[in-house]
Design a protein around this motif. Structure first.
Motif, PDB file in Angstrom:
ATOM      1  N   LEU A  64       0.806  -1.220   0.000  1.00 19.89           N
ATOM      2  CA  LEU A  64       0.000   0.000   0.000  1.00 19.89           C
ATOM      3  C   LEU A  64       0.843   1.276   0.000  1.00 19.89           C
ATOM      4  O   LEU A  64       0.418   2.292  -0.545  1.00 19.89           O
ATOM      5  CB  LEU A  64      -0.942   0.016   1.200  1.00 19.89           C
ATOM      6  CG  LEU A  64      -2.115  -0.952   1.125  1.00 19.89           C
ATOM      7  CD1 LEU A  64      -2.912  -0.902   2.405  1.00 19.89           C
ATOM      8  CD2 LEU A  64      -2.990  -0.654  -0.076  1.00 19.89           C
ATOM      9  N   TYR A  65       2.008   1.245   0.607  1.00 21.09           N
ATOM     10  CA  TYR A  65       2.861   2.425   0.668  1.00 21.09           C
ATOM     11  C   TYR A  65       3.523   2.612  -0.696  1.00 21.09           C
ATOM     12  O   TYR A  65       4.245   1.723  -1.170  1.00 21.09           O
ATOM     13  CB  TYR A  65       3.899   2.254   1.783  1.00 21.09           C
ATOM     14  CG  TYR A  65       4.738   3.475   2.021  1.00 21.09           C
ATOM     15  CD1 TYR A  65       4.167   4.670   2.428  1.00 21.09           C
ATOM     16  CD2 TYR A  65       6.108   3.432   1.839  1.00 21.09           C
ATOM     17  CE1 TYR A  65       4.935   5.796   2.648  1.00 21.09           C
ATOM     18  CE2 TYR A  65       6.895   4.546   2.059  1.00 21.09           C
ATOM     19  CZ  TYR A  65       6.305   5.729   2.463  1.00 21.09           C
ATOM     20  OH  TYR A  65       7.072   6.832   2.671  1.00 21.09           O
ATOM     21  N   PRO A  66       3.286   3.740  -1.373  1.00 17.44           N
ATOM     22  CA  PRO A  66       3.762   3.906  -2.750  1.00 17.44           C
ATOM     23  C   PRO A  66       5.264   3.689  -2.963  1.00 17.44           C
ATOM     24  O   PRO A  66       5.670   3.098  -3.961  1.00 17.44           O
ATOM     25  CB  PRO A  66       3.368   5.345  -3.097  1.00 17.44           C
ATOM     26  CG  PRO A  66       2.167   5.602  -2.246  1.00 17.44           C
ATOM     27  CD  PRO A  66       2.435   4.872  -0.961  1.00 17.44           C
ATOM     28  N   ARG A  67       6.107   4.135  -2.033  1.00 11.09           N
ATOM     29  CA  ARG A  67       7.563   3.987  -2.222  1.00 11.09           C
ATOM     30  C   ARG A  67       8.022   2.538  -2.150  1.00 11.09           C
ATOM     31  O   ARG A  67       9.085   2.198  -2.673  1.00 11.09           O
ATOM     32  CB  ARG A  67       8.313   4.825  -1.209  1.00 11.09           C
ATOM     33  CG  ARG A  67       8.182   6.316  -1.494  1.00 11.09           C
ATOM     34  CD  ARG A  67       9.080   7.092  -0.606  1.00 11.09           C
ATOM     35  NE  ARG A  67      10.468   6.771  -0.898  1.00 11.09           N
ATOM     36  CZ  ARG A  67      11.396   7.665  -1.182  1.00 11.09           C
ATOM     37  NH1 ARG A  67      11.076   8.929  -1.213  1.00 11.09           N
ATOM     38  NH2 ARG A  67      12.625   7.295  -1.415  1.00 11.09           N
ATOM     39  N   THR A  68       7.263   1.685  -1.468  1.00 13.53           N
ATOM     40  CA  THR A  68       7.640   0.274  -1.346  1.00 13.53           C
ATOM     41  C   THR A  68       6.625  -0.640  -2.034  1.00 13.53           C
ATOM     42  O   THR A  68       6.618  -1.843  -1.807  1.00 13.53           O
ATOM     43  CB  THR A  68       7.757  -0.122   0.142  1.00 13.53           C
ATOM     44  OG1 THR A  68       6.496   0.131   0.785  1.00 13.53           O
ATOM     45  CG2 THR A  68       8.861   0.649   0.835  1.00 13.53           C
ATOM     46  N   GLY A  69       5.785  -0.064  -2.874  1.00 13.51           N
ATOM     47  CA  GLY A  69       4.702  -0.813  -3.502  1.00 13.51           C
ATOM     48  C   GLY A  69       5.161  -1.970  -4.368  1.00 13.51           C
ATOM     49  O   GLY A  69       4.543  -3.039  -4.361  1.00 13.51           O
ATOM     50  N   ILE A  70       6.249  -1.779  -5.105  1.00 11.38           N
ATOM     51  CA  ILE A  70       6.726  -2.868  -5.973  1.00 11.38           C
ATOM     52  C   ILE A  70       7.266  -4.012  -5.118  1.00 11.38           C
ATOM     53  O   ILE A  70       6.995  -5.186  -5.404  1.00 11.38           O
ATOM     54  CB  ILE A  70       7.769  -2.352  -6.976  1.00 11.38           C
ATOM     55  CG1 ILE A  70       7.082  -1.407  -7.977  1.00 11.38           C
ATOM     56  CG2 ILE A  70       8.441  -3.506  -7.717  1.00 11.38           C
ATOM     57  CD1 ILE A  70       8.015  -0.746  -8.963  1.00 11.38           C
TER      58      ILE A  70
END
Length: 129
Positions: A64-70
């Protein structure tokens, strides 16, 4: 489809998958009777099942957190791959974890255009992941 529509669709799919996976993780972590019954069906102890719940919840948060999404996408994909393998091993239906896997990847492709570019470049000479 406009970028705003894609953004909304990506977050709706992500939120839906995250909500259901977080509920599953919470059930495992709390050690409810339902969770313990499922754990015993697949020959896992309550403690091991609780650890799986923690891994699942951490993966959802990273997704869910964009910076760790991948990274979260890859961890959830691995987690659900294990769930599919476990279901196959115990002659259970794999439709549910496979559907989750598909929703996670569809949401990831919509939310992370760089992921799509990297996937498309696989096999292209001179490119590196």
């Amino acid at each position: 489809m406009t970028s705003k529509t894609k953004n909304i669709l990506g977050w709706v799919l992500s939120g839906l998958a995250a909500l259901l996976l977080a509920a599953s993780a919470t059930d495992k972590i709390s050690g409810s009777s339902h969770a313990l019954q499922i754990a015993s069906l697949i020959s896992l102890t309550g403690g091991t099942y609780r650890v799986l719940g923690i891994i699942e919840l951490l993966s959802v948060i990273l997704f869910l957190y964009p910076r760790t999404g991948i990274l979260g996408t890859l961890l959830l994909s691995s987690y659900l791959g294990g769930a599919i393998a476990t279901h196959l091993q115990h002659q259970q239906d794999v439709l549910f974890p496979a559907a989750f896997e598909a929703v996670i990847w569809i949401a990831a492709v919509i939310r992370f255009p760089e992921l799509t570019r990297r996937i498309k470049s696989i096999g292209t000479p001179g490119t590196f992941l």
